[in-house]
Design an enzyme around this catalytic site. Structure first.
Site, short mmCIF file in Angstrom:
data_model
loop_
_atom_site.label_atom_id
_atom_site.label_comp_id
_atom_site.label_asym_id
_atom_site.label_seq_id
_atom_site.Cartn_x
_atom_site.Cartn_y
_atom_site.Cartn_z
N LEU A 171 0.86 -1.18 0.00
CA LEU A 171 0.00 0.00 0.00
C LEU A 171 0.89 1.23 0.00
O LEU A 171 1.90 1.27 0.72
CB LEU A 171 -0.90 0.03 1.24
CG LEU A 171 -2.04 -0.98 1.31
CD1 LEU A 171 -2.65 -0.98 2.71
CD2 LEU A 171 -3.10 -0.69 0.28
N ASP A 172 0.54 2.23 -0.81
CA ASP A 172 1.35 3.45 -0.79
C ASP A 172 0.95 4.32 0.41
O ASP A 172 0.02 4.01 1.15
CB ASP A 172 1.27 4.21 -2.12
CG ASP A 172 -0.13 4.70 -2.44
OD1 ASP A 172 -0.91 4.97 -1.50
OD2 ASP A 172 -0.45 4.82 -3.64
N VAL A 173 1.66 5.42 0.59
CA VAL A 173 1.51 6.21 1.82
C VAL A 173 0.15 6.89 1.93
O VAL A 173 -0.28 7.27 3.02
CB VAL A 173 2.63 7.27 1.92
CG1 VAL A 173 3.97 6.59 2.08
CG2 VAL A 173 2.63 8.18 0.71
N GLN B 237 -2.45 1.52 -6.23
CA GLN B 237 -3.39 2.51 -5.71
C GLN B 237 -3.43 3.76 -6.59
O GLN B 237 -4.47 4.39 -6.74
CB GLN B 237 -3.01 2.89 -4.27
CG GLN B 237 -3.26 1.79 -3.26
CD GLN B 237 -2.21 0.69 -3.29
OE1 GLN B 237 -1.03 0.98 -3.15
NE2 GLN B 237 -2.61 -0.54 -3.48
N ARG C 214 -6.64 5.82 -8.43
CA ARG C 214 -6.86 7.27 -8.41
C ARG C 214 -7.03 7.80 -9.84
O ARG C 214 -7.85 8.70 -10.08
CB ARG C 214 -5.69 7.97 -7.72
CG ARG C 214 -5.52 7.59 -6.25
CD ARG C 214 -4.44 8.41 -5.57
NE ARG C 214 -4.20 7.89 -4.22
CZ ARG C 214 -3.23 7.07 -3.90
NH1 ARG C 214 -2.35 6.70 -4.81
NH2 ARG C 214 -3.10 6.63 -2.68
#
Length: 261
Positions: free
Chosen positions: A59-61, A194, A198
């Protein structure tokens, strides 16, 4: 792990000086059981100095939700689960009316647009188009002849998925909430990032003759793991982790047998 109670040190027999058994006050050697000092914590040091931990689908930040880790032997299971190409599920929030440089609502604003003309029906029509085009890609990358009995059996079990590298594929997408200018989607997908999700929100805004930025990406399922299996930060302790591993073992084993045999 090192703070947990360990097993008692092994003992061995040593002949130590002691009173002889004749009662005359003489000394001799007496058999006694003493601990093996080589296994004593003060001699051996910490039992665990290095523990291998592997990360599953990252998962990115800016994202949150289910993040799977493998500990020890679990690293091999992570690889096996990755080879199953299991579907992941996200809830994705969006905001109509603005576009940013990184497709998120925290990015640099590059455009503002109107959104009053957007309705839930129009949004769901776009989502149906996205799902239909991705379904064709799913069948293409699955390399299965759809006219065979094998394809029918896999479809019944829900196992039609690309069993190799492929672009990101959305297997299902639907609108959960719609209250202009905000909306929320549920997206089932494979091989995604992710940032790709977006960008999907951004492209939905363009298709609706407007613009949109992503406000939230939350993974609610990663293969067999759901939010109910996840541990909050306050539960990051040995007992909770042991319980989580024990509770998920059967689910992981069943999925690997079903998919990989």
């Amino acid at each position: 792990l090192n703070a947990a109670a360990g097993r008692a040190p092994r003992q061995h027999v040593r002949f130590l000086p002691g009173p002889a058994g004749d009662g005359g006050g003489a000394t001799g050697l007496v058999a006694a059981r003493v601990p093996v000092l080589a296994e004593h914590p003060l001699v051996r040091g910490p039992r665990f100095r290095r523990l291998k931990i592997g990360a599953g689908h990252r998962l990115d930040v800016k994202a949150s939700g289910v993040f799977v880790l493998g500990i020890g032997h679990g690293n091999k299971l992570l690889t096996d689960l990755y080879n199953c190409h299991l579907t992941k599920v996200y809830t994705v929030g969006g905001l109509f009316g603005k576009a940013t440089d990184d497709f998120s609502d925290t990015g640099k604003l590059v455009e503002k647009t109107t959104f009053d003309h957007i309705t839930r029906e129009k949004l769901e029509r776009i989502l149906a188009v996205i799902q239909g085009s991705n379904h064709k890609a799913l069948l293409m990358y699955s390399n299965i002849d759809m006219k065979t009995q094998e394809a029918y059996e896999l479809a019944v079990k829900g196992l039609i998925r690309p069993m190799g590298k492929s672009p990101p594929i959305i297997t299902a997408i639907r609108c959960l909430q719609f209250a202009l200018p905000e909306f929320q989607l549920e997206i089932h997908c494979l091989h995604e990032t992710q940032q790709y999700l977006r960008k999907i929100v951004h492209e939905i805004g363009l298709e609706l003759k407007s613009s949109a930025a992503c406000t939230q990406v939350r993974r609610i399922r990663d293969g067999v793991f759901t939010l109910e299996d996840a541990l909050l930060r306050t539960h990051w302790n040995l007992q909770s982790i042991q319980n989580a591993i024990s509770d998920c073992q059967l689910k992981v084993k069943t999925e690997l047998e079903k998919t990989l045999g």
